[in-house]
Design an enzyme around this catalytic site. Structure first.
Site, PDB file in Angstrom:
ATOM      1  N   TRP A 107       0.855  -1.179   0.000  1.00 32.25           N
ATOM      2  CA  TRP A 107       0.000   0.000   0.000  1.00 32.25           C
ATOM      3  C   TRP A 107       0.906   1.250   0.000  1.00 32.25           C
ATOM      4  CZ3 TRP A 107      -0.343   3.838   3.836  1.00 32.25           C
ATOM      5  CH2 TRP A 107      -1.307   4.830   3.554  1.00 32.25           C
ATOM      6  N   ASP A 164     -15.514  12.420  -1.985  1.00 36.33           N
ATOM      7  CA  ASP A 164     -14.962  11.096  -1.685  1.00 36.33           C
ATOM      8  C   ASP A 164     -15.753  10.467  -0.543  1.00 36.33           C
ATOM      9  OD1 ASP A 164     -12.670   9.051  -0.928  1.00 36.33           O
ATOM     10  OD2 ASP A 164     -12.014   9.972  -2.801  1.00 36.33           O
ATOM     11  N   ASP A 165     -15.153   9.519   0.115  1.00 42.44           N
ATOM     12  CA  ASP A 165     -15.760   8.749   1.205  1.00 42.44           C
ATOM     13  C   ASP A 165     -16.418   9.664   2.256  1.00 42.44           C
ATOM     14  OD1 ASP A 165     -16.333   6.720   2.917  1.00 42.44           O
ATOM     15  OD2 ASP A 165     -14.277   6.018   3.147  1.00 42.44           O
ATOM     16  N   ARG A 224     -10.155  -3.011   7.893  1.00 42.08           N
ATOM     17  CA  ARG A 224     -10.690  -1.655   7.873  1.00 42.08           C
ATOM     18  C   ARG A 224     -12.161  -1.677   8.307  1.00 42.08           C
ATOM     19  NH1 ARG A 224     -11.544   3.227   3.572  1.00 42.08           N
ATOM     20  NH2 ARG A 224     -10.330   4.767   4.688  1.00 42.08           N
ATOM     21  N   LYS A 227     -15.721   7.345  -8.709  1.00 44.53           N
ATOM     22  CA  LYS A 227     -14.500   6.656  -8.273  1.00 44.53           C
ATOM     23  C   LYS A 227     -14.962   5.372  -7.600  1.00 44.53           C
ATOM     24  CE  LYS A 227     -10.612   7.497  -5.056  1.00 44.53           C
ATOM     25  NZ  LYS A 227     -10.099   8.514  -4.119  1.00 44.53           N
ATOM     26  N   TRP A 228     -14.661   4.243  -8.217  1.00 44.09           N
ATOM     27  CA  TRP A 228     -15.084   2.911  -7.711  1.00 44.09           C
ATOM     28  C   TRP A 228     -13.918   2.338  -6.912  1.00 44.09           C
ATOM     29  CZ3 TRP A 228     -19.281  -0.492  -9.808  1.00 44.09           C
ATOM     30  CH2 TRP A 228     -19.236  -1.781  -9.283  1.00 44.09           C
ATOM     31  N   ASP A 229     -14.096   2.266  -5.610  1.00 45.21           N
ATOM     32  CA  ASP A 229     -12.989   1.875  -4.725  1.00 45.21           C
ATOM     33  C   ASP A 229     -13.189   0.450  -4.209  1.00 45.21           C
ATOM     34  OD1 ASP A 229     -10.702   2.146  -3.190  1.00 45.21           O
ATOM     35  OD2 ASP A 229     -11.346   4.005  -2.230  1.00 45.21           O
ATOM     36  N   MET A 230     -12.121  -0.135  -3.706  1.00 45.74           N
ATOM     37  CA  MET A 230     -12.170  -1.460  -3.078  1.00 45.74           C
ATOM     38  C   MET A 230     -11.049  -1.469  -2.044  1.00 45.74           C
ATOM     39  SD  MET A 230     -10.753  -4.956  -4.152  1.00 45.74           S
ATOM     40  CE  MET A 230     -11.364  -6.566  -3.736  1.00 45.74           C
ATOM     41  N   CYS A 276     -10.164   2.227  -8.481  1.00 40.77           N
ATOM     42  CA  CYS A 276      -9.270   2.525  -7.355  1.00 40.77           C
ATOM     43  C   CYS A 276      -9.358   1.325  -6.428  1.00 40.77           C
ATOM     44  CB  CYS A 276      -9.804   3.781  -6.655  1.00 40.77           C
ATOM     45  SG  CYS A 276      -8.994   4.171  -5.090  1.00 40.77           S
ATOM     46  N   ASP A 294      -2.314   5.735  -3.095  1.00 38.84           N
ATOM     47  CA  ASP A 294      -2.697   6.702  -2.067  1.00 38.84           C
ATOM     48  C   ASP A 294      -1.520   7.592  -1.696  1.00 38.84           C
ATOM     49  OD1 ASP A 294      -5.331   6.152  -1.898  1.00 38.84           O
ATOM     50  OD2 ASP A 294      -5.188   4.796  -0.194  1.00 38.84           O
TER      51      ASP A 294
HETATM   52  C1  GLA Z   1      -8.943   4.577  -0.495  1.00 42.41           C
HETATM   53  C2  GLA Z   1      -8.670   5.467  -1.685  1.00 42.41           C
HETATM   54  C3  GLA Z   1      -8.555   6.894  -1.226  1.00 42.41           C
HETATM   55  C4  GLA Z   1      -9.832   7.302  -0.537  1.00 42.41           C
HETATM   56  C5  GLA Z   1     -10.132   6.378   0.613  1.00 42.41           C
HETATM   57  C6  GLA Z   1     -11.486   6.644   1.222  1.00 42.41           C
HETATM   58  O1  GLA Z   1      -7.858   4.494   0.340  1.00 42.41           O
HETATM   59  O2  GLA Z   1      -7.523   5.052  -2.359  1.00 42.41           O
HETATM   60  O3  GLA Z   1      -8.266   7.734  -2.314  1.00 42.41           O
HETATM   61  O4  GLA Z   1     -10.875   7.284  -1.474  1.00 42.41           O
HETATM   62  O5  GLA Z   1     -10.114   5.015   0.197  1.00 42.41           O
HETATM   63  O6  GLA Z   1     -11.793   5.782   2.240  1.00 42.41           O
END
Ligand code: GLA
Length: 723
Positions: free
Chosen positions: A195, A362-363, A439, A472-475, A522, A544
């Site tokens: 990471w 974002d989040d 997390r 932004k599709w995150d995992m 992402c 990140d």
């Molecule tokens: C991940 C993404 C970040 C942000 C956070 C939000 O770490 O890579 O850019 O969106 O999640 O929880």
């Protein structure tokens, strides 16, 4: 161009500068004769060396074991004589596993068929060879597909398994590509990290035994990249041979280079066999994902450019791939979870004044999400934060002249969520065990159709509710507890692959139903930066870690394989939130120019002097983005290798303009100017650099002199134009 020579039983697959040659031993075993520089002749069957006697017995009795143990296989199978790495293992109803795959037929056709449910290269100016193999006693058939694109130097391969028998079988291993060669003191190149430290290059000699790079994390991962290359010892950016494979897949993968007893090498790539088992009923088929193969005899630079062109022309589908992407500001490092409508509008207002074009929320906007400890799965707008609702916020942002984007993490479920309270069985879970949190979240069981529909509807209804132009599709966690309360016992081994297929299905639906949406993938930064995701989104968040110096290695490793236009790259705050480093604002801007460009900071909180630099940075981005997006990439110097400075160059396809980005990492006492040997220019053309005229040949052979910089972390861009 694909040719079959009936007389020699040779298949020859030619790209612009390479030939890939397949032969048949005794019209039975499909063998690999050659891959490398383009050949004119098809008289190449001798390369299979089938008449050579083994050492013992001294006569070639055509004993199966000694034959299979040395024969250069096009698609290897175990259990009947080949002890090297096997590409396929199938367990039949009687519990047995050996296979003997022999040639049945082939067809050559124009174009390329899509791979059902999977991302893959596409394009009309292609040609495909499909060879069918069969294991006669079980009726198991294997279809090997090879495609070439006329305008590209790469070859793509995939494999389909068909159960032609009467009983169900289990596929325990099905890799997608195999390449057998003689060893030539190869070195192995792969990409590794963690990471915030993704895709650092590693190069080591290939010894006897195996070199492996892999992921069993349910995604391609921060740690390893689904890529492997064999390099000749002398290989640099400009000279030497490269045999590379890259996997168009986003889940568990295995890439292996094996050096064997007779100093042969076998390179394989495919879905990781660990915890993989796919049940195939009689008559059913299984499609394994695609591998891209690139050969270069002009070093790593040509390999990179070949991958870049293939992905730009034949993998990315988004309408945005050839468009200037909006300069975005992301709320994550600006505010983390601490925002409301007023705060976001104040951020947007300032950003708009500076020329930034899109606000990405974002989040933290949904459920009760005020930290990373809950609410994933509850995709309803938190109206305590977003007073007046989402549409109101989006309309206000639009009224400032800005676009609006939003963050989702659709594959996840928090134990502390209404969704989990209602459907605890929707999380991946091992029976009678407590789940492994990461997390503070679990992964949804996407093998369940109702979960896929729920997830899709959550995302789609938010998108329908307001003018949202970017997602932004995150995992943010990897897969554990690989168990499903939905799948039967003999299909549990399908779960990881089914998760990946479900992500593809969801993103396919999303991009089909919202064709104007700009999608950015992402995964905790860059853990799913792979060719599979590029099929759905034209850009992926690289890491990140947006510190300009950390980014040098991350972006160099990414650029090795991916077009620059696919790399999410932003200017972030200082001291940097990941490493605490302070770098000049100009340098952060120049480093982010290599990608999609945006800001990861609160412009109200940076100095007025830095704020004033933002319009100029945006102007630079606009000026250079089409060159960076469409040009040819050349790596001039690697900070990873020299630990002092970093430099890459982008040259337009017509060679009339070029851009050089240079970063001097630490200031050094008492050193002279640097000489940069440029690449890719027209040797006979005259170019102007800083008002002075040079011949292309001079810039490439003798070099351009760059005066030393004063201070640490200093970057500069140099424009080059044909006179
Ligand atoms: C991940 C993404 C970040 C942000 C956070 C939000 O770490 O890579 O850019 O969106 O999640 O929880």
């Amino acid at each position: 161009m694909i040719k079959y020579d009936e007389k020699t039983k040779i298949f020859k697959l030619d790209t612009l500068t390479t030939s890939y040659v397949i032969g048949l031993a005794d019209e039975k075993y499909v063998g690999h004769a050659y891959y490398g520089k383009k050949l004119a002749s098809t008289d190449l069957a001798y390369l299979l060396r089938i008449d050579e006697p083994p050492f013992v017995p001294s006569k070639n009795l055509r004993e199966k074991v000694s034959f299979l143990d040395t024969y250069p296989m096009e698609y290897s199978f175990g259990g009947t004589g080949d002890f090297r790495e096997s590409c396929i293992t199938v367990t039949t109803a009687d519990g047995q596993q050996g296979l003997d795959l022999t040639y049945v037929s082939h067809r050559i056709y124009n174009g390329k068929e899509p791979l059902e449910g999977l991302p893959a290269t596409w394009g009309e100016n292609s040609e495909t060879l499909e060879i069918t193999l069969e294991d006669v006693p079980t009726g198991i058939r294997v279809l090997l597909s090879y495609s070439v694109f006329e305008d590209n130097d790469a070859l793509t391969r995939s494999v389909k398994v068909i159960n032609g028998g009467n009983d169900a079988v289990y596929i325990d291993r099905v890799l997608s590509a195999c390449l057998d060669m003689d060893n030539e003191e190869f070195e192995v190149l792969s990409l590794h990290g963690s990471w915030a430290r993704e895709r650092h290059m590693e190069r080591v000699p290939l010894g006897y035994g195996s070199y492996v790079t892999e992921s069993v994390r349910g995604e391609s991962s921060h740690q390893d990249q689904p890529f492997l290359a064999l390099l000749s010892k002398n290989c640099t950016q400009t000279v030497g041979e490269v045999y590379a494979m890259h996997f168009v897949y986003s889940g568990n993968f295995l890439a292996k280079a094996q050096r064997n007893q007779h100093d042969t090498v076998r390179m394989v790539m495919g879905i990781h066999p660990e915890s993989f088992r796919w049940k195939l009923e009689a008559g059913e088929s299984f499609q394994a994902p695609e591998v891209v193969c690139v050969y270069s005899d002009e070093g790593l630079g040509k390999m990179s450019r070949t991958f870049h062109d293939l992905y730009r022309n034949h993998l990315i589908r988004s309408k945005y791939k050839n468009q200037t992407r909006p300069v975005l500001i992301n709320s994550w490092e600006a505010a983390y979870f601490d925002f409301d409508t007023d705060e976001l509008l104040a951020l947007a207002k300032k950003a708009a004044e500076l020329g930034i074009e899109m606000l990405v929320m974002d989040d933290g906007w949904f459920g009760k999400r005020n930290s990373d400890e809950g609410s994933l799965g509850d995709w309803t707008v938190n109206e305590e934060k977003l007073k007046g609702g989402l549409k109101h916020l989006v309309d206000e942002v639009n009224a400032l002249g800005m676009k609006f984007g939003i963050w989702f993490e659709p594959e996840m479920i928090s134990p502390d969520s209404d969704l989990y309270r209602a459907h605890p069985g929707w999380a991946l879970q091992l029976k009678n065990r407590s789940g492994s949190q990461c997390r503070a979240q679990y992964v949804l069981d996407l093998s369940r159709p109702e979960v896929r529909d729920y997830v899709y509807e959550c995302v789609a209804s938010v998108l329908r509710s307001a003018n949202i132009e970017y997602v932004k599709w995150d995992m943010n966690r990897q897969l554990t507890d690989i168990g499903s309360a939905y799948l039967p016992a003999d299909r549990q081994g399908e779960l990881s692959h089914r998760h990946t297929l479900a992500v593809y299905e969801l993103q396919e639906r999303l991009t089909r139903d919202f064709p104007d949406l700009l999608l950015e993938n992402c995964s905790g930064g860059g853990a799913r930066f792979d060719p599979g995701m590029l099929y759905y989104s034209p850009q992926i968040w690289s890491s990140d870690d947006a510190d300009a110096i950390e980014r040098l290695a991350i972006q160099e490793g990414t650029q090795l394989l991916y077009p620059l236009s696919t790399m999410g790259a932003h200017v972030s705050d200082c001291p940097n939130h990941t490493v605490g480093r302070v770098t000049p604002f100009e340098t952060r801007g120049i480093v982010a120019l290599a990608g999609t460009f945006g800001y990861e900071l609160d412009p109200r909180k940076i100095s007025e002097e830095d704020q004033a630099k933002i319009p100029g940075q945006i102007a630079d981005y606009k000026k250079y983005t089409s060159l960076i997006r469409e040009g040819d990439y050349y790596r001039i110097a690697s900070y990873q290798e020299n630990h002092r400075f970093d430099c890459y160059e982008v040259v337009s396809k017509d060679k009339k303009e070029a851009l050089i980005c240079f970063v001097q990492v630490l200031g050094e006492p008492n050193f002279r100017s640097r000489k940069l040997k440029l690449q890719g220019l027209d040797a006979d053309a005259e170019y102007v650099v800083d008002g002075k005229t040079y011949l292309g040949e001079t810039l490439m052979s003798a070099g351009l002199i760059l005066q030393r910089a004063w201070g640490d972390f200093k970057a500069q861009i140099i424009e080059i134009h044909e006179k």
